[in-house]
Design a protein around this motif. Structure first.
Motif, short mmCIF file in Angstrom:
data_model
loop_
_atom_site.label_atom_id
_atom_site.label_comp_id
_atom_site.label_asym_id
_atom_site.label_seq_id
_atom_site.Cartn_x
_atom_site.Cartn_y
_atom_site.Cartn_z
N SER A 21 0.83 -1.21 0.00
CA SER A 21 0.00 0.00 0.00
C SER A 21 0.86 1.26 0.00
CB SER A 21 -0.93 0.00 1.23
OG SER A 21 -1.80 -1.10 1.20
N ALA A 22 1.89 1.26 0.83
CA ALA A 22 2.77 2.43 0.92
C ALA A 22 3.49 2.68 -0.41
CB ALA A 22 3.78 2.24 2.04
N ALA A 23 3.97 1.62 -1.03
CA ALA A 23 4.69 1.77 -2.30
C ALA A 23 3.76 2.29 -3.39
CB ALA A 23 5.29 0.42 -2.72
N ALA A 24 2.53 1.78 -3.43
CA ALA A 24 1.57 2.20 -4.45
C ALA A 24 1.18 3.66 -4.28
CB ALA A 24 0.33 1.32 -4.38
N VAL A 25 0.86 4.04 -3.06
CA VAL A 25 0.47 5.42 -2.79
C VAL A 25 1.63 6.37 -3.08
CG1 VAL A 25 -0.15 7.05 -0.95
CG2 VAL A 25 -1.34 4.86 -1.14
N GLY A 26 2.82 6.02 -2.62
CA GLY A 26 3.98 6.87 -2.84
C GLY A 26 4.30 7.05 -4.31
N ALA A 27 4.22 5.96 -5.06
CA ALA A 27 4.52 6.03 -6.49
C ALA A 27 3.52 6.90 -7.23
CB ALA A 27 4.53 4.62 -7.08
N LEU A 28 2.25 6.71 -6.96
CA LEU A 28 1.22 7.43 -7.71
C LEU A 28 1.17 8.91 -7.34
CD1 LEU A 28 -1.01 7.29 -9.78
CD2 LEU A 28 -2.60 6.67 -7.96
N ILE A 29 1.07 9.21 -6.05
CA ILE A 29 0.97 10.61 -5.63
C ILE A 29 2.27 11.34 -5.93
CG2 ILE A 29 0.71 12.15 -3.65
CD1 ILE A 29 -1.32 10.25 -2.53
N GLY A 30 3.40 10.69 -5.71
CA GLY A 30 4.68 11.33 -6.02
C GLY A 30 4.79 11.67 -7.49
N ALA A 31 4.37 10.74 -8.35
CA ALA A 31 4.44 10.97 -9.79
C ALA A 31 3.56 12.13 -10.22
CB ALA A 31 4.04 9.70 -10.54
N VAL A 32 2.35 12.16 -9.71
CA VAL A 32 1.40 13.22 -10.09
C VAL A 32 1.87 14.58 -9.60
CG1 VAL A 32 -0.94 14.10 -9.71
CG2 VAL A 32 -0.59 11.69 -10.28
N LYS A 33 2.29 14.66 -8.35
CA LYS A 33 2.73 15.94 -7.80
C LYS A 33 3.96 16.47 -8.53
CE LYS A 33 0.89 15.88 -3.09
NZ LYS A 33 0.21 17.18 -3.22
N LEU A 34 4.92 15.59 -8.77
CA LEU A 34 6.14 16.03 -9.44
C LEU A 34 5.86 16.44 -10.89
CD1 LEU A 34 9.13 16.48 -9.00
CD2 LEU A 34 9.55 14.13 -9.76
N ALA A 35 4.95 15.74 -11.54
CA ALA A 35 4.59 16.09 -12.92
C ALA A 35 3.98 17.49 -12.98
CB ALA A 35 3.61 15.07 -13.48
N VAL A 36 3.10 17.81 -12.03
CA VAL A 36 2.48 19.14 -12.00
C VAL A 36 3.53 20.20 -11.71
CG1 VAL A 36 0.90 20.63 -10.73
CG2 VAL A 36 0.18 18.33 -11.38
N MET A 37 4.38 19.97 -10.73
CA MET A 37 5.37 20.97 -10.35
C MET A 37 6.41 21.19 -11.45
SD MET A 37 5.81 20.11 -6.29
CE MET A 37 6.42 21.70 -5.76
N SER A 38 6.79 20.11 -12.12
CA SER A 38 7.77 20.26 -13.20
C SER A 38 7.15 20.86 -14.45
CB SER A 38 8.38 18.89 -13.54
OG SER A 38 7.40 18.04 -14.11
N GLY A 39 5.82 20.79 -14.56
CA GLY A 39 5.15 21.31 -15.74
C GLY A 39 4.80 22.78 -15.68
N ILE A 40 4.94 23.39 -14.51
CA ILE A 40 4.55 24.79 -14.34
C ILE A 40 5.26 25.70 -15.34
CG2 ILE A 40 4.89 26.76 -12.79
CD1 ILE A 40 2.37 25.30 -12.16
N GLU A 41 6.52 25.45 -15.60
CA GLU A 41 7.28 26.32 -16.49
C GLU A 41 7.01 26.05 -17.97
OE1 GLU A 41 11.38 26.07 -15.56
OE2 GLU A 41 11.18 26.93 -13.55
N HIS A 42 6.36 24.93 -18.26
CA HIS A 42 6.18 24.53 -19.65
C HIS A 42 4.74 24.66 -20.15
CE1 HIS A 42 10.27 23.01 -19.50
NE2 HIS A 42 9.95 22.37 -18.38
N GLU A 43 3.78 24.46 -19.25
CA GLU A 43 2.37 24.55 -19.66
C GLU A 43 1.85 25.95 -19.37
OE1 GLU A 43 1.90 22.15 -21.29
OE2 GLU A 43 2.84 20.40 -20.40
N ARG A 44 0.75 26.29 -20.02
CA ARG A 44 0.22 27.64 -19.82
C ARG A 44 -1.27 27.65 -19.51
NH1 ARG A 44 4.13 28.61 -18.32
NH2 ARG A 44 5.80 30.00 -19.01
#
Length: 201
Positions: free
Chosen positions: A154-177
């Motif tokens: 459960s911990a691995a699944a939650v960490g992988a999914l939420i971590g991926a989504v959060k990092l994708a949003v934060m890294s996309g701030i400079e590229h998306e409009r």
């Protein structure tokens, strides 16, 4: 139907959030006072504390709603739905909620991310919230699927999914409009880890 009192409270809360973010952008997070935020919303500092415990709470204003959404999805789950599929559904529900949130703009989202990345106080708070929310969700997922998932699963699944989504949003701030582009990026991040999650249980 939402009553007049509740609508008024929501308007005041929204005014505090928008006023605070505007001041943080103009003056800086540390330099902005609670009295100034209250004045922006035309309320007293005492009223501010009826809605938020601190300036940090204003930046993370939607955290409680998101946690409630997650636990609500777990509580009403169909027992036949695999855990990986349920997690994907939860993330999608959160993205839909964010996309339809009244008053949410790309500019405010960008500002929040920038504040979290640059203000030490907010960095610490973000890490604390991220850790505690993921731990709570992992424990709840384990309890919901106790016969199929270990706490480690459960911990691995939650960490992988939420971590991926959060990092994708934060890294996309400079590229998306736009918010739509950001949410598309978040959904793509969820898809990347989806195949692994579907093997759970």
């Amino acid at each position: 139907m939402v009553g007049l009192r509740e609508r008024k409270k929501e308007r005041t809360r929204r005014a505090l959030i928008e006023g605070a973010l505007r001041l943080f952008d103009e003056k800086g997070f540390e330099e902005t006072t609670l009295a100034e935020i209250a004045a922006e919303a035309d309320v007293s500092t005492r009223t501010f504390f009826s809605y938020f415990a601190s300036k940090e709470d204003v930046v993370f204003y939607d955290m409680d709603e998101r946690m409630e959404l997650m636990f609500s999805a777990l509580a009403r789950r169909d027992p036949g739905v695999p855990p990986g599929e349920l997690l994907i559904t939860i993330i999608d529900d959160i993205l839909v909620q964010a996309a339809t949130q009244e008053g949410l703009t790309y500019e405010n989202t960008e500002l929040r991310v920038r504040l979290i990345l640059t203000e030490p106080t907010l960095q610490g708070r973000a890490l604390q919230l991220l850790f505690s929310s993921q731990l709570r969700l992992a424990q709840a997922l384990h309890e919901a699927y106790a016969d199929r998932l270990t706490l480690t699963d459960s911990a691995a699944a939650v960490g992988a999914l939420i971590g991926a989504v959060k990092l994708a949003v934060m890294s996309g701030i400079e590229h998306e409009r736009s918010l739509d582009e950001l949410w598309a990026r978040a959904r793509r991040a969820a898809e990347v880890v989806q195949s692994g999650l579907r093997s759970l249980g």
